[in-house]
Motif scaffolding. Structure first.
Motif, PDB file in Angstrom:
ATOM      1  N   LEU A 177       1.092  -1.647  -0.434  1.00 20.77           N
ATOM      2  CA  LEU A 177      -0.047  -0.022   0.007  1.00 20.77           C
ATOM      3  C   LEU A 177       0.509   1.255  -0.071  1.00 20.77           C
ATOM      4  CD1 LEU A 177      -2.718  -1.378   2.690  1.00 20.77           C
ATOM      5  CD2 LEU A 177      -3.154  -0.954   0.239  1.00 20.77           C
ATOM      6  N   GLY A 178       1.648   1.299   0.162  1.00 21.45           N
ATOM      7  CA  GLY A 178       3.435   2.073   0.255  1.00 21.45           C
ATOM      8  C   GLY A 178       3.037   2.676   1.333  1.00 21.45           C
ATOM      9  N   VAL A 179       2.160   2.586   2.725  1.00 26.24           N
ATOM     10  CA  VAL A 179       2.435   3.410   3.825  1.00 26.24           C
ATOM     11  C   VAL A 179       3.610   4.266   4.188  1.00 26.24           C
ATOM     12  CG1 VAL A 179       1.209   3.595   6.206  1.00 26.24           C
ATOM     13  CG2 VAL A 179       0.012   1.722   4.177  1.00 26.24           C
ATOM     14  N   GLN A 180       3.279   5.258   4.908  1.00 25.45           N
ATOM     15  CA  GLN A 180       5.135   5.920   4.662  1.00 25.45           C
ATOM     16  C   GLN A 180       5.037   6.644   6.257  1.00 25.45           C
ATOM     17  OE1 GLN A 180       5.472   9.253   2.562  1.00 25.45           O
ATOM     18  NE2 GLN A 180       5.463   8.597   0.364  1.00 25.45           N
ATOM     19  N   GLU A 181       3.646   6.386   7.158  1.00 25.05           N
ATOM     20  CA  GLU A 181       3.401   6.499   8.267  1.00 25.05           C
ATOM     21  C   GLU A 181       2.718   6.640   9.179  1.00 25.05           C
ATOM     22  OE1 GLU A 181       3.101  10.215  11.437  1.00 25.05           O
ATOM     23  OE2 GLU A 181       4.133  11.077   9.505  1.00 25.05           O
ATOM     24  N   LEU A 182       1.878   6.038   9.843  1.00 26.00           N
ATOM     25  CA  LEU A 182       0.474   5.667  11.030  1.00 26.00           C
ATOM     26  C   LEU A 182       0.801   6.712  11.981  1.00 26.00           C
ATOM     27  CD1 LEU A 182       0.430   2.057  11.905  1.00 26.00           C
ATOM     28  CD2 LEU A 182      -0.503   2.781  10.302  1.00 26.00           C
ATOM     29  N   VAL A 183      -0.391   7.709  11.952  1.00 29.50           N
ATOM     30  CA  VAL A 183      -0.978   8.531  12.954  1.00 29.50           C
ATOM     31  C   VAL A 183      -2.117   7.667  13.566  1.00 29.50           C
ATOM     32  CG1 VAL A 183      -1.344  11.535  13.136  1.00 29.50           C
ATOM     33  CG2 VAL A 183       0.025  10.071  11.585  1.00 29.50           C
ATOM     34  N   LEU A 184      -1.101   8.031  15.152  1.00 30.52           N
ATOM     35  CA  LEU A 184      -2.511   7.277  15.765  1.00 30.52           C
ATOM     36  C   LEU A 184      -3.135   8.333  16.698  1.00 30.52           C
ATOM     37  CD1 LEU A 184      -0.072   3.924  16.914  1.00 30.52           C
ATOM     38  CD2 LEU A 184      -2.240   4.018  15.168  1.00 30.52           C
ATOM     39  N   CYS A 185      -4.347   8.395  17.211  1.00 31.66           N
ATOM     40  CA  CYS A 185      -5.306   8.600  17.778  1.00 31.66           C
ATOM     41  C   CYS A 185      -5.736   8.759  18.919  1.00 31.66           C
ATOM     42  CB  CYS A 185      -6.618  10.429  16.786  1.00 31.66           C
ATOM     43  SG  CYS A 185      -5.650  10.857  15.393  1.00 31.66           S
ATOM     44  N   GLY A 186      -6.601   9.326  19.845  1.00 30.65           N
ATOM     45  CA  GLY A 186      -7.373   9.290  21.158  1.00 30.65           C
ATOM     46  C   GLY A 186      -6.887   7.793  22.058  1.00 30.65           C
ATOM     47  N   TYR A 187      -7.445   7.655  22.023  1.00 32.09           N
ATOM     48  CA  TYR A 187      -7.379   5.759  23.198  1.00 32.09           C
ATOM     49  C   TYR A 187      -7.180   4.534  21.956  1.00 32.09           C
ATOM     50  CZ  TYR A 187     -12.049   4.472  21.710  1.00 32.09           C
ATOM     51  OH  TYR A 187     -12.987   3.615  20.841  1.00 32.09           O
ATOM     52  N   THR A 188      -6.413   4.904  20.789  1.00 31.15           N
ATOM     53  CA  THR A 188      -5.425   3.764  20.242  1.00 31.15           C
ATOM     54  C   THR A 188      -4.570   2.982  20.366  1.00 31.15           C
ATOM     55  OG1 THR A 188      -7.161   4.820  17.814  1.00 31.15           O
ATOM     56  CG2 THR A 188      -4.911   3.570  18.008  1.00 31.15           C
ATOM     57  N   ALA A 189      -3.857   2.413  21.341  1.00 26.16           N
ATOM     58  CA  ALA A 189      -3.117   1.026  21.554  1.00 26.16           C
ATOM     59  C   ALA A 189      -2.158   1.783  20.492  1.00 26.16           C
ATOM     60  CB  ALA A 189      -3.428  -0.044  21.221  1.00 26.16           C
ATOM     61  N   THR A 190      -0.291   2.388  21.085  1.00 25.09           N
ATOM     62  CA  THR A 190       0.282   2.693  19.890  1.00 25.09           C
ATOM     63  C   THR A 190       1.253   1.499  20.309  1.00 25.09           C
ATOM     64  OG1 THR A 190       1.476   3.447  22.348  1.00 25.09           O
ATOM     65  CG2 THR A 190      -0.148   4.960  20.536  1.00 25.09           C
ATOM     66  N   PRO A 191       2.632   1.858  19.217  1.00 26.67           N
ATOM     67  CA  PRO A 191       3.122   0.356  19.008  1.00 26.67           C
ATOM     68  C   PRO A 191       3.768   0.296  20.379  1.00 26.67           C
ATOM     69  CG  PRO A 191       2.692   1.739  17.112  1.00 26.67           C
ATOM     70  CD  PRO A 191       2.207   2.148  18.474  1.00 26.67           C
ATOM     71  N   ASP A 192       4.173   1.060  21.061  1.00 28.04           N
ATOM     72  CA  ASP A 192       4.967   0.277  22.293  1.00 28.04           C
ATOM     73  C   ASP A 192       4.563   0.362  23.815  1.00 28.04           C
ATOM     74  OD1 ASP A 192       3.296   3.517  23.135  1.00 28.04           O
ATOM     75  OD2 ASP A 192       5.028   4.686  23.489  1.00 28.04           O
ATOM     76  N   ASP A 193       3.126  -0.359  23.438  1.00 26.04           N
ATOM     77  CA  ASP A 193       2.215  -1.210  24.015  1.00 26.04           C
ATOM     78  C   ASP A 193       2.809  -2.439  24.478  1.00 26.04           C
ATOM     79  OD1 ASP A 193      -0.508  -1.074  25.748  1.00 26.04           O
ATOM     80  OD2 ASP A 193      -1.051  -3.039  24.350  1.00 26.04           O
ATOM     81  N   GLY A 194       2.987  -2.766  25.476  1.00 30.32           N
ATOM     82  CA  GLY A 194       3.104  -4.026  25.418  1.00 30.32           C
ATOM     83  C   GLY A 194       2.389  -5.345  24.859  1.00 30.32           C
ATOM     84  N   GLN A 195       1.156  -5.425  25.124  1.00 30.72           N
ATOM     85  CA  GLN A 195       0.084  -6.189  24.173  1.00 30.72           C
ATOM     86  C   GLN A 195       0.751  -5.777  22.451  1.00 30.72           C
ATOM     87  OE1 GLN A 195      -1.600  -8.241  25.326  1.00 30.72           O
ATOM     88  NE2 GLN A 195      -2.146  -9.275  23.341  1.00 30.72           N
ATOM     89  N   VAL A 196       0.642  -5.226  22.064  1.00 31.88           N
ATOM     90  CA  VAL A 196       0.932  -4.233  20.640  1.00 31.88           C
ATOM     91  C   VAL A 196       1.686  -5.412  20.229  1.00 31.88           C
ATOM     92  CG1 VAL A 196       1.364  -2.786  18.951  1.00 31.88           C
ATOM     93  CG2 VAL A 196      -0.684  -2.582  20.734  1.00 31.88           C
ATOM     94  N   VAL A 197       3.023  -4.947  20.779  1.00 32.96           N
ATOM     95  CA  VAL A 197       4.387  -5.849  20.395  1.00 32.96           C
ATOM     96  C   VAL A 197       3.918  -7.428  20.870  1.00 32.96           C
ATOM     97  CG1 VAL A 197       7.073  -5.935  21.849  1.00 32.96           C
ATOM     98  CG2 VAL A 197       5.181  -3.516  21.473  1.00 32.96           C
ATOM     99  N   ARG A 198       3.606  -8.246  21.504  1.00 33.24           N
ATOM    100  CA  ARG A 198       3.598  -9.424  21.806  1.00 33.24           C
ATOM    101  C   ARG A 198       2.466  -9.375  19.670  1.00 33.24           C
ATOM    102  NH1 ARG A 198       3.098  -8.396  26.953  1.00 33.24           N
ATOM    103  NH2 ARG A 198       1.183  -8.252  26.568  1.00 33.24           N
ATOM    104  N   THR A 199       1.350  -8.813  20.320  1.00 25.93           N
ATOM    105  CA  THR A 199       0.938  -9.339  18.897  1.00 25.93           C
ATOM    106  C   THR A 199       0.956  -9.304  17.357  1.00 25.93           C
ATOM    107  OG1 THR A 199      -1.329  -8.568  20.496  1.00 25.93           O
ATOM    108  CG2 THR A 199      -1.501  -8.803  17.660  1.00 25.93           C
TER     109      THR A 199
END
Length: 90
Positions: free
Chosen positions: A1-23
């Motif tokens: 898809l050519g994604v260059q960046e993710l801009v996350l907002c609000g209460y969305t879990a971020t990539p530094d969240d432990g569960q996100v890292v594991r998943t």
């Protein structure tokens, strides 16, 4: 898809969240990301850079994503994905 960046907002879990890292099994580090408290702020920043913001919705009147002519580089576009339950607020 050519994604260059993710801009996350609000209460969305971020990539530094432990569960996100594991998943994500290590893919969380593949795309740069940033976080904004308010979606409106992220949209304003993107538009100020000349990026077209397109909301993806599941309403019956929305065009199918595979039939839509997305803007080409260099500016490309930002895809706005709404809340799973509430979608994208107007």
């Amino acid at each position: 898809l050519g994604v260059q960046e993710l801009v996350l907002c609000g209460y969305t879990a971020t990539p530094d969240d432990g569960q996100v890292v594991r998943t994500s099994m290590g893919t969380h580090a593949a795309v740069p990301w940033s976080w904004r408290r308010r979606t409106e702020d992220a949209i304003d920043e993107l538009r100020a850079k000349g990026v077209t913001v397109i909301a993806l919705e599941t309403v019956s009147t929305a065009p199918y994503a595979h039939q839509y002519a997305f803007p080409s580089p260099p500016t490309g576009c930002a895809l706005l994905l709404g809340n799973e339950r509430h979608g994208v607020a107007p």
